[in-house]
Scaffold this motif. Structure first.
Motif, PDB file in Angstrom:
ATOM      1  N   ALA A   1       0.816  -1.239  -0.086  1.00  0.00           N
ATOM      2  CA  ALA A   1      -0.091   0.065  -0.101  1.00  0.00           C
ATOM      3  C   ALA A   1       0.807   1.257  -0.086  1.00  0.00           C
ATOM      4  O   ALA A   1       0.491   2.106  -0.725  1.00  0.00           O
ATOM      5  N   ASP A   2       1.841   1.386   0.891  1.00  0.00           N
ATOM      6  CA  ASP A   2       2.917   2.462   0.680  1.00  0.00           C
ATOM      7  C   ASP A   2       3.356   2.846  -0.695  1.00  0.00           C
ATOM      8  O   ASP A   2       3.554   3.704  -1.131  1.00  0.00           O
ATOM      9  N   ARG A   3       3.899   1.560  -1.325  1.00  0.00           N
ATOM     10  CA  ARG A   3       4.458   1.635  -2.616  1.00  0.00           C
ATOM     11  C   ARG A   3       3.434   2.331  -3.492  1.00  0.00           C
ATOM     12  O   ARG A   3       3.637   3.084  -4.418  1.00  0.00           O
ATOM     13  N   LEU A   4       2.173   2.083  -3.365  1.00  0.00           N
ATOM     14  CA  LEU A   4       1.196   2.258  -4.407  1.00  0.00           C
ATOM     15  C   LEU A   4       1.029   3.941  -4.100  1.00  0.00           C
ATOM     16  O   LEU A   4       0.634   4.633  -5.144  1.00  0.00           O
ATOM     17  N   LYS A   5       0.942   4.195  -2.773  1.00  0.00           N
ATOM     18  CA  LYS A   5       0.785   5.726  -2.596  1.00  0.00           C
ATOM     19  C   LYS A   5       1.918   6.507  -3.272  1.00  0.00           C
ATOM     20  O   LYS A   5       1.839   7.529  -3.717  1.00  0.00           O
ATOM     21  N   ALA A   6       3.072   6.073  -2.957  1.00  0.00           N
ATOM     22  CA  ALA A   6       4.293   6.556  -3.554  1.00  0.00           C
ATOM     23  C   ALA A   6       4.489   6.776  -5.016  1.00  0.00           C
ATOM     24  O   ALA A   6       4.949   7.872  -5.557  1.00  0.00           O
ATOM     25  N   CYS A   7       3.984   5.672  -5.558  1.00  0.00           N
ATOM     26  CA  CYS A   7       4.092   6.028  -7.206  1.00  0.00           C
ATOM     27  C   CYS A   7       2.847   6.769  -7.779  1.00  0.00           C
ATOM     28  O   CYS A   7       2.750   7.199  -9.001  1.00  0.00           O
ATOM     29  N   GLY A   8       1.908   7.118  -6.910  1.00  0.00           N
ATOM     30  CA  GLY A   8       0.733   8.280  -7.405  1.00  0.00           C
ATOM     31  C   GLY A   8      -0.593   7.616  -7.476  1.00  0.00           C
ATOM     32  O   GLY A   8      -1.494   8.538  -7.995  1.00  0.00           O
ATOM     33  N   VAL A   9      -0.635   6.490  -7.092  1.00  0.00           N
ATOM     34  CA  VAL A   9      -2.154   5.835  -6.985  1.00  0.00           C
ATOM     35  C   VAL A   9      -3.031   6.634  -6.022  1.00  0.00           C
ATOM     36  O   VAL A   9      -2.660   6.981  -4.897  1.00  0.00           O
ATOM     37  N   ASP A  10      -4.138   7.253  -6.498  1.00  0.00           N
ATOM     38  CA  ASP A  10      -4.878   7.960  -5.606  1.00  0.00           C
ATOM     39  C   ASP A  10      -5.889   7.452  -4.804  1.00  0.00           C
ATOM     40  O   ASP A  10      -6.049   7.873  -3.584  1.00  0.00           O
ATOM     41  N   ARG A  11      -6.453   6.090  -5.169  1.00  0.00           N
ATOM     42  CA  ARG A  11      -7.234   5.246  -4.502  1.00  0.00           C
ATOM     43  C   ARG A  11      -7.181   3.720  -4.875  1.00  0.00           C
ATOM     44  O   ARG A  11      -6.843   3.462  -5.669  1.00  0.00           O
ATOM     45  N   VAL A  12      -7.570   2.910  -3.832  1.00  0.00           N
ATOM     46  CA  VAL A  12      -7.410   1.450  -4.073  1.00  0.00           C
ATOM     47  C   VAL A  12      -8.883   0.904  -4.064  1.00  0.00           C
ATOM     48  O   VAL A  12      -9.475   1.409  -2.843  1.00  0.00           O
ATOM     49  N   ASN A  13      -9.349   0.059  -4.880  1.00  0.00           N
ATOM     50  CA  ASN A  13     -10.460  -0.550  -4.864  1.00  0.00           C
ATOM     51  C   ASN A  13     -10.438  -1.880  -4.228  1.00  0.00           C
ATOM     52  O   ASN A  13      -9.625  -2.661  -4.564  1.00  0.00           O
ATOM     53  N   HIS A  14     -11.122  -2.088  -2.955  1.00  0.00           N
ATOM     54  CA  HIS A  14     -11.436  -3.444  -2.560  1.00  0.00           C
ATOM     55  C   HIS A  14     -12.555  -3.805  -1.960  1.00  0.00           C
ATOM     56  O   HIS A  14     -12.684  -3.267  -0.923  1.00  0.00           O
ATOM     57  N   ASN A  15     -13.482  -4.352  -2.719  1.00  0.00           N
ATOM     58  CA  ASN A  15     -14.899  -4.373  -2.206  1.00  0.00           C
ATOM     59  C   ASN A  15     -15.244  -5.377  -1.050  1.00  0.00           C
ATOM     60  O   ASN A  15     -14.326  -6.393  -1.002  1.00  0.00           O
ATOM     61  N   LEU A  16     -16.012  -4.955  -0.130  1.00  0.00           N
ATOM     62  CA  LEU A  16     -16.333  -5.958   0.993  1.00  0.00           C
ATOM     63  C   LEU A  16     -17.177  -7.071   0.234  1.00  0.00           C
ATOM     64  O   LEU A  16     -17.328  -8.071   0.780  1.00  0.00           O
ATOM     65  N   ASN A  17     -17.983  -6.805  -0.659  1.00  0.00           N
ATOM     66  CA  ASN A  17     -18.697  -7.433  -1.306  1.00  0.00           C
ATOM     67  C   ASN A  17     -20.014  -7.939  -0.826  1.00  0.00           C
ATOM     68  O   ASN A  17     -21.243  -7.755  -1.495  1.00  0.00           O
ATOM     69  N   THR A  18     -20.251  -8.270   0.429  1.00  0.00           N
ATOM     70  CA  THR A  18     -21.406  -8.578   0.962  1.00  0.00           C
ATOM     71  C   THR A  18     -21.073  -8.258   2.682  1.00  0.00           C
ATOM     72  O   THR A  18     -20.096  -7.921   3.148  1.00  0.00           O
ATOM     73  N   SER A  19     -22.088  -8.836   3.433  1.00  0.00           N
ATOM     74  CA  SER A  19     -21.969  -8.713   5.070  1.00  0.00           C
ATOM     75  C   SER A  19     -20.934  -9.864   5.560  1.00  0.00           C
ATOM     76  O   SER A  19     -20.567 -10.590   4.926  1.00  0.00           O
TER      77      SER A  19
END
Length: 346
Positions: free
Chosen positions: A171-189
């Motif tokens: 996650a830190d590496r994605l932030k450092a390269c410029g990714v603005d947001r990450v999608n990771h769905n909960l999908n259900t309860s």
């Protein structure tokens, strides 16, 4: 974060069905900063069909306060298809799926850049880079770190990465390269999760979102309606997303694909979809709410009504399924008197 499920959802849903709700007053309460109760959320999901327009009008007051009459477009790129070791029952790319989907490793730079160009030309503000995987390997992480700065520099697009389960270091590496947001769905309860996936847990998904948040990126997380869940499950998911502080919520409607365990499952009406969208808006009033996969199949001619509570849509195709033509989406937005939020100057 509380994920407790009411012990008697069927009786609660029945009692809510028999009570009238003043949705306009409920919207006023939300606009005054109050959180709606589980009981009120269930009442929204049990709104009679002939009261849906009143429900949407109340929800539009909330949507208009925070997003005006703007619509944000997202463009989805399936950068790696198939080959996934997980057993998510809804997914055509899982290891237990027999669906005839393309299978390829992460695409080369030129194809990813070509897709970014299309996203920019179609008026998308966000380019969603998706891979099918439990989580990214080092080669995939390096590819993302290399391409993201180039896309942002050339096309000015926001970048949302959907790469599966992440460690804090990733996650830190994605932030450092410029990714603005990450999608990771909960999908259900949490309670329903084991019925749709056994190779990882609901807690694993929550942990990834926490890594994204702690790295300083926005969280994009939503779910899929129509997988056999109860109304209580849908409300629990909406409230868990609220409690996590998720900034962007894509709400999908199950596109039951032949070759998956959920093939042939088609339980949703257009009204069910509108009720779910409205409930998510009331529970998460100031959060981006996106009408996502399956909208063309389940909302059909009522798609435009969904934008009275939601404020964004995917434009073009999804991962392994087709969406409607982009021009139809632009026309839908124009017909509503809404305007697209562009990628430049916003």
């Amino acid at each position: 974060m509380s994920t407790e499920i009411d012990s008697a959802p069927s009786s609660l849903e029945s009692s809510v069905d028999s009570r009238e709700r003043d949705f306009d007053q409920l919207a006023s309460d939300v606009l005054e900063g109050k959180s709606i109760s589980r009981e009120d959320a269930l009442a929204i999901l049990n709104c009679p069909d002939d009261e849906i327009l009143s429900l949407l009008a109340a929800g539009f007051r909330i949507r208009k306060r925070f997003f005006g009459k703007t619509v944000q477009l997202y463009f989805l790129m399936n950068a790696k298809s198939g080959l996934c070791p997980e057993d998510c029952h809804y997914c055509s790319q899982s290891k237990i799926s027999d669906a005839p989907v393309p299978k390829y490793n992460i695409l080369k730079r030129d194809k990813l850049m070509d897709a970014a160009k299309i996203a920019a030309e179609q008026g998308a503000k966000t380019y969603c880079l998706v891979i099918s995987a439990r989580g990214p390997n080092e080669r995939e992480m390096t590819a993302v770190e290399t391409i993201v700065p180039e896309i942002k520099q050339k096309y000015g697009l926001d970048i949302c990465a959907c790469l599966g389960l992440l460690t804090r270091e990733q996650a830190d590496r994605l932030k450092a390269c410029g990714v603005d947001r990450v999608n990771h769905n909960l999908n259900t309860s949490e309670d329903h999760y084991a019925d749709i996936c056994t190779t990882h847990t609901y807690a694993d998904r929550v942990q990834t979102l926490r890594h994204v948040r702690d790295a300083g990126m926005e969280m994009c997380s939503g779910g899929i309606i129509g997988m056999g869940e109860t109304h209580d499950d849908i409300v629990s998911m909406a409230m868990d997303l609220r409690d996590l502080g998720v900034q962007s919520i894509p709400l999908n409607f199950l596109n039951s694909i032949d070759g998956t365990p959920l093939q042939g499952k088609k339980d949703l009406s257009p009204q069910d979809c509108l009720r779910a969208l409205a409930m998510f808006r009331f529970v998460n009033p100031d959060r981006e709410l996106r009408i996502s996969g399956g909208r063309e199949i389940h909302l059909r001619s009522l798609q435009s009504l969904g934008l009275y509570v939601a404020n964004s849509v995917f434009v073009g195709d999804y991962l392994t399924t087709k969406g409607q033509a982009p021009e139809e989406d632009y026309q839908m937005v124009r017909d509503l008197g809404f305007e697209v939020t562009t990628s430049v100057g916003d």
